[in-house]
Design an enzyme around this catalytic site. Structure first.
Site, PDB file in Angstrom:
ATOM      1  N   LYS A   9       0.825  -1.211   0.000  1.00  0.00           N
ATOM      2  CA  LYS A   9       0.000   0.000   0.000  1.00  0.00           C
ATOM      3  C   LYS A   9       0.865   1.269   0.000  1.00  0.00           C
ATOM      4  O   LYS A   9       2.041   1.233   0.386  1.00  0.00           O
ATOM      5  CB  LYS A   9      -0.947  -0.042   1.200  1.00  0.00           C
ATOM      6  CG  LYS A   9      -1.915  -1.231   1.134  1.00  0.00           C
ATOM      7  CD  LYS A   9      -2.983  -1.169   2.206  1.00  0.00           C
ATOM      8  CE  LYS A   9      -3.979  -2.317   2.039  1.00  0.00           C
ATOM      9  NZ  LYS A   9      -5.150  -2.180   2.934  1.00  0.00           N
ATOM     10  N   TYR A  49     -11.961  -3.482  -5.230  1.00  0.00           N
ATOM     11  CA  TYR A  49     -12.644  -3.504  -3.929  1.00  0.00           C
ATOM     12  C   TYR A  49     -14.167  -3.543  -4.059  1.00  0.00           C
ATOM     13  O   TYR A  49     -14.869  -3.143  -3.126  1.00  0.00           O
ATOM     14  CB  TYR A  49     -12.226  -2.294  -3.094  1.00  0.00           C
ATOM     15  CG  TYR A  49     -10.839  -2.413  -2.481  1.00  0.00           C
ATOM     16  CD1 TYR A  49     -10.516  -3.476  -1.619  1.00  0.00           C
ATOM     17  CD2 TYR A  49      -9.856  -1.462  -2.729  1.00  0.00           C
ATOM     18  CE1 TYR A  49      -9.261  -3.585  -1.044  1.00  0.00           C
ATOM     19  CE2 TYR A  49      -8.583  -1.564  -2.150  1.00  0.00           C
ATOM     20  CZ  TYR A  49      -8.297  -2.621  -1.309  1.00  0.00           C
ATOM     21  OH  TYR A  49      -7.055  -2.730  -0.721  1.00  0.00           O
ATOM     22  N   PHE A  57     -16.020   2.121   5.430  1.00  0.00           N
ATOM     23  CA  PHE A  57     -14.623   2.450   5.180  1.00  0.00           C
ATOM     24  C   PHE A  57     -14.263   2.514   3.694  1.00  0.00           C
ATOM     25  O   PHE A  57     -13.122   2.780   3.340  1.00  0.00           O
ATOM     26  CB  PHE A  57     -13.703   1.439   5.898  1.00  0.00           C
ATOM     27  CG  PHE A  57     -13.938  -0.002   5.509  1.00  0.00           C
ATOM     28  CD1 PHE A  57     -13.319  -0.550   4.389  1.00  0.00           C
ATOM     29  CD2 PHE A  57     -14.778  -0.818   6.260  1.00  0.00           C
ATOM     30  CE1 PHE A  57     -13.523  -1.870   4.031  1.00  0.00           C
ATOM     31  CE2 PHE A  57     -14.987  -2.152   5.905  1.00  0.00           C
ATOM     32  CZ  PHE A  57     -14.360  -2.672   4.784  1.00  0.00           C
ATOM     33  N   ARG A  85      -1.310 -14.987   3.082  1.00  0.00           N
ATOM     34  CA  ARG A  85      -2.238 -14.482   4.110  1.00  0.00           C
ATOM     35  C   ARG A  85      -1.679 -14.763   5.518  1.00  0.00           C
ATOM     36  O   ARG A  85      -1.840 -13.951   6.421  1.00  0.00           O
ATOM     37  CB  ARG A  85      -3.621 -15.125   3.956  1.00  0.00           C
ATOM     38  CG  ARG A  85      -4.311 -14.880   2.615  1.00  0.00           C
ATOM     39  CD  ARG A  85      -5.048 -13.600   2.503  1.00  0.00           C
ATOM     40  NE  ARG A  85      -6.180 -13.449   3.369  1.00  0.00           N
ATOM     41  CZ  ARG A  85      -7.005 -12.395   3.318  1.00  0.00           C
ATOM     42  NH1 ARG A  85      -6.798 -11.422   2.429  1.00  0.00           N
ATOM     43  NH2 ARG A  85      -8.008 -12.279   4.145  1.00  0.00           N
ATOM     44  N   THR A  91      -6.112  -8.571   9.609  1.00  0.00           N
ATOM     45  CA  THR A  91      -6.393  -7.296   8.921  1.00  0.00           C
ATOM     46  C   THR A  91      -6.058  -6.095   9.807  1.00  0.00           C
ATOM     47  O   THR A  91      -5.501  -5.105   9.326  1.00  0.00           O
ATOM     48  CB  THR A  91      -7.898  -7.248   8.541  1.00  0.00           C
ATOM     49  OG1 THR A  91      -8.241  -8.458   7.866  1.00  0.00           O
ATOM     50  CG2 THR A  91      -8.200  -6.069   7.643  1.00  0.00           C
ATOM     51  N   ARG A 102       1.875  -7.349   8.921  1.00  0.00           N
ATOM     52  CA  ARG A 102       1.007  -6.318   9.505  1.00  0.00           C
ATOM     53  C   ARG A 102       1.306  -6.114  10.988  1.00  0.00           C
ATOM     54  O   ARG A 102       1.198  -5.008  11.510  1.00  0.00           O
ATOM     55  CB  ARG A 102      -0.457  -6.676   9.288  1.00  0.00           C
ATOM     56  CG  ARG A 102      -0.910  -6.445   7.839  1.00  0.00           C
ATOM     57  CD  ARG A 102      -2.232  -7.127   7.578  1.00  0.00           C
ATOM     58  NE  ARG A 102      -2.837  -6.712   6.331  1.00  0.00           N
ATOM     59  CZ  ARG A 102      -3.868  -7.342   5.777  1.00  0.00           C
ATOM     60  NH1 ARG A 102      -4.396  -8.402   6.357  1.00  0.00           N
ATOM     61  NH2 ARG A 102      -4.380  -6.906   4.641  1.00  0.00           N
ATOM     62  N   ASN A 112      -2.638  -0.800   6.715  1.00  0.00           N
ATOM     63  CA  ASN A 112      -2.186  -2.121   7.166  1.00  0.00           C
ATOM     64  C   ASN A 112      -1.213  -2.756   6.168  1.00  0.00           C
ATOM     65  O   ASN A 112      -1.167  -3.963   6.008  1.00  0.00           O
ATOM     66  CB  ASN A 112      -3.369  -3.033   7.499  1.00  0.00           C
ATOM     67  CG  ASN A 112      -4.289  -3.249   6.327  1.00  0.00           C
ATOM     68  OD1 ASN A 112      -4.114  -2.638   5.278  1.00  0.00           O
ATOM     69  ND2 ASN A 112      -5.257  -4.127   6.481  1.00  0.00           N
ATOM     70  N   HIS A 115      -2.074  -5.623   0.766  1.00  0.00           N
ATOM     71  CA  HIS A 115      -3.283  -6.358   0.364  1.00  0.00           C
ATOM     72  C   HIS A 115      -2.832  -7.700  -0.180  1.00  0.00           C
ATOM     73  O   HIS A 115      -1.801  -7.778  -0.846  1.00  0.00           O
ATOM     74  CB  HIS A 115      -4.047  -5.625  -0.753  1.00  0.00           C
ATOM     75  CG  HIS A 115      -4.983  -6.569  -1.469  1.00  0.00           C
ATOM     76  ND1 HIS A 115      -6.219  -6.892  -0.963  1.00  0.00           N
ATOM     77  CD2 HIS A 115      -4.815  -7.321  -2.590  1.00  0.00           C
ATOM     78  CE1 HIS A 115      -6.782  -7.792  -1.761  1.00  0.00           C
ATOM     79  NE2 HIS A 115      -5.944  -8.075  -2.762  1.00  0.00           N
ATOM     80  N   GLU A 126      -8.052 -10.854  -9.513  1.00  0.00           N
ATOM     81  CA  GLU A 126      -7.210  -9.699  -9.187  1.00  0.00           C
ATOM     82  C   GLU A 126      -5.954  -9.632 -10.065  1.00  0.00           C
ATOM     83  O   GLU A 126      -5.527  -8.550 -10.449  1.00  0.00           O
ATOM     84  CB  GLU A 126      -6.832  -9.739  -7.700  1.00  0.00           C
ATOM     85  CG  GLU A 126      -8.058  -9.531  -6.810  1.00  0.00           C
ATOM     86  CD  GLU A 126      -7.769  -9.683  -5.318  1.00  0.00           C
ATOM     87  OE1 GLU A 126      -6.601  -9.913  -4.934  1.00  0.00           O
ATOM     88  OE2 GLU A 126      -8.732  -9.563  -4.529  1.00  0.00           O
TER      89      GLU A 126
HETATM   90  N1  LIG Z   1     -13.520  -1.948   9.750  1.00  0.00           N
HETATM   91  C1  LIG Z   1     -12.634  -1.362   8.951  1.00  0.00           C
HETATM   92  N2  LIG Z   1     -12.269  -0.059   9.140  1.00  0.00           N
HETATM   93  C2  LIG Z   1     -11.372   0.545   8.330  1.00  0.00           C
HETATM   94  N3  LIG Z   1     -10.748  -0.062   7.296  1.00  0.00           N
HETATM   95  C3  LIG Z   1     -11.063  -1.358   7.074  1.00  0.00           C
HETATM   96  C4  LIG Z   1     -12.019  -2.075   7.876  1.00  0.00           C
HETATM   97  N4  LIG Z   1     -12.120  -3.340   7.402  1.00  0.00           N
HETATM   98  C5  LIG Z   1     -11.272  -3.408   6.364  1.00  0.00           C
HETATM   99  N5  LIG Z   1     -10.633  -2.226   6.157  1.00  0.00           N
HETATM  100  C6  LIG Z   1      -9.650  -1.939   5.106  1.00  0.00           C
HETATM  101  O1  LIG Z   1     -10.100  -2.534   3.906  1.00  0.00           O
HETATM  102  C7  LIG Z   1      -9.148  -3.491   3.425  1.00  0.00           C
HETATM  103  C8  LIG Z   1      -9.887  -4.669   2.850  1.00  0.00           C
HETATM  104  O2  LIG Z   1     -10.596  -5.310   3.879  1.00  0.00           O
HETATM  105  P1  LIG Z   1     -10.772  -6.899   3.913  1.00  0.00           P
HETATM  106  O3  LIG Z   1     -11.926  -7.191   4.803  1.00  0.00           O
HETATM  107  O4  LIG Z   1     -10.768  -7.423   2.519  1.00  0.00           O
HETATM  108  O5  LIG Z   1      -9.448  -7.344   4.698  1.00  0.00           O
HETATM  109  P2  LIG Z   1      -8.297  -8.321   4.294  1.00  0.00           P
HETATM  110  O6  LIG Z   1      -8.804  -9.316   3.299  1.00  0.00           O
HETATM  111  O7  LIG Z   1      -7.615  -8.816   5.533  1.00  0.00           O
HETATM  112  O8  LIG Z   1      -7.310  -7.323   3.656  1.00  0.00           O
HETATM  113  P3  LIG Z   1      -6.877  -7.153   2.151  1.00  0.00           P
HETATM  114  O9  LIG Z   1      -8.086  -7.393   1.278  1.00  0.00           O
HETATM  115  O10 LIG Z   1      -6.387  -5.723   2.111  1.00  0.00           O
HETATM  116  O11 LIG Z   1      -5.773  -8.161   1.968  1.00  0.00           O
HETATM  117  C9  LIG Z   1      -8.288  -3.820   4.640  1.00  0.00           C
HETATM  118  O12 LIG Z   1      -6.978  -4.198   4.264  1.00  0.00           O
HETATM  119  C10 LIG Z   1      -8.301  -2.537   5.439  1.00  0.00           C
HETATM  120  O13 LIG Z   1      -7.288  -1.617   4.977  1.00  0.00           O
HETATM  121 MG   LIG Z   2      -9.654  -8.736   1.414  1.00  0.00          MG
END
Ligand SMILES: Nc1ncnc2c1ncn2[C@@H]1O[C@H](COP(=O)(O)OP(=O)(O)OP(=O)(O)O)[C@@H](O)[C@H]1O
Ligand SMILES: [Mg+2]
Length: 137
Positions: A9, A49, A57, A85, A91, A102, A112, A115, A126
Site C-alpha cells: 500500500k 474492492y 470504510f 495471508r 487485517t 502487519r 495495514n 493487500h 485480481e
Molecule cells: N472496519 C474497517 N475499518 C477501516 N478499514 C477497514 C475495515 N475493514 C477493512 N478495512 C480496510 O479494507 C481493506 C480490505 O478489507 P478486507 O476485509 O478485505 O481485509 P483483508 O482481506 O484482511 O485485507 P486485504 O483485502 O487488504 O488483503 C483492509 O486491508 C483494510 O485496509
Molecule cells: Mg480482502
C-alpha cells in the site's frame, strides 16, 4: 502450486518498506512472477474492492489506496494464497501477531501495509485486473 496478488500500500511504499516486505515473501520460498510500481487509478480500485462498496470504510479505502504509488506483484508457490495471508497476519495491525508483516510494520487498519488475495478465485480475478498484460492472447 498457485499464484496470488499482493499490493504493498502507498504509505508502506512511501515509508521505504517495500524491500523488507518483498524479502519476507521471498524468504518463505515464494517466487516473484511479476512486479510493478504504479499509481492505481480509481476505476481499478473500484473494481478491485467491489465487494466492499457501500461499507463505511470504502471511500477512505479508495482514497488511501490512490494516494501514492503502490507496488503490485504476483507471487507463486505451493498454496501461495494461504502462505501469503499467513505471512501478512490479521487485517487489524493491532491484532496481527508480531512476526507477521502487519503485526510488525503498522498500527492502523487503513494503513495495514499490504493487500493479498483471499482465495484462488480472487487471485485469478485480481491478477487479471492488475496485470492485464499477463493474459494469454
Ligand atoms: N472496519 C474497517 N475499518 C477501516 N478499514 C477497514 C475495515 N475493514 C477493512 N478495512 C480496510 O479494507 C481493506 C480490505 O478489507 P478486507 O476485509 O478485505 O481485509 P483483508 O482481506 O484482511 O485485507 P486485504 O483485502 O487488504 O488483503 C483492509 O486491508 C483494510 O485496509
Ligand atoms: Mg480482502
Amino acid at each position: 502450486m498457485n499464484q496470488t496478488l499482493v499490493v504493498i500500500k502507498p504509505q508502506a511504499v512511501a515509508r521505504g518498506l517495500s524491500g523488507k516486505i518483498m524479502a519476507r515473501y521471498e524468504e518463505k520460498g515464494l517466487k516473484l512472477a511479476a512486479v510493478k510500481l504504479m499509481q492505481a487509478e480509481r476505476d481499478l480500485l473500484a473494481q478491485h474492492y467491489a465487494e466492499h462498496a457501500g461499507k463505511s470504510f470504502y471511500d477512505n479505502l479508495l482514497e488511501t489506496m490512490g494516494s501514492g504509488p503502490v507496488l503490485a506483484m504476483v507471487l507463486e508457490g505451493t498454496d501461495a494464497v494461504t502462505a501469503v495471508r499467513m505471512l501478512n497476519g490479521a487485517t487489524d495491525p493491532l491484532k496481527a501477531s508480531p512476526g507477521t508483516i502487519r503485526g510488525d510494520f503498522g498500527l492502523e487498519m487503513a494503513h495495514n501495509v499490504v493487500h493479498a488475495s483471499d482465495s484462488i478465485q480472487s487471485s485469478q480475478r485480481e491478477i487479471s485486473l492488475w496485470f492485464p498484460e499477463l493474459a494469454v492472447k
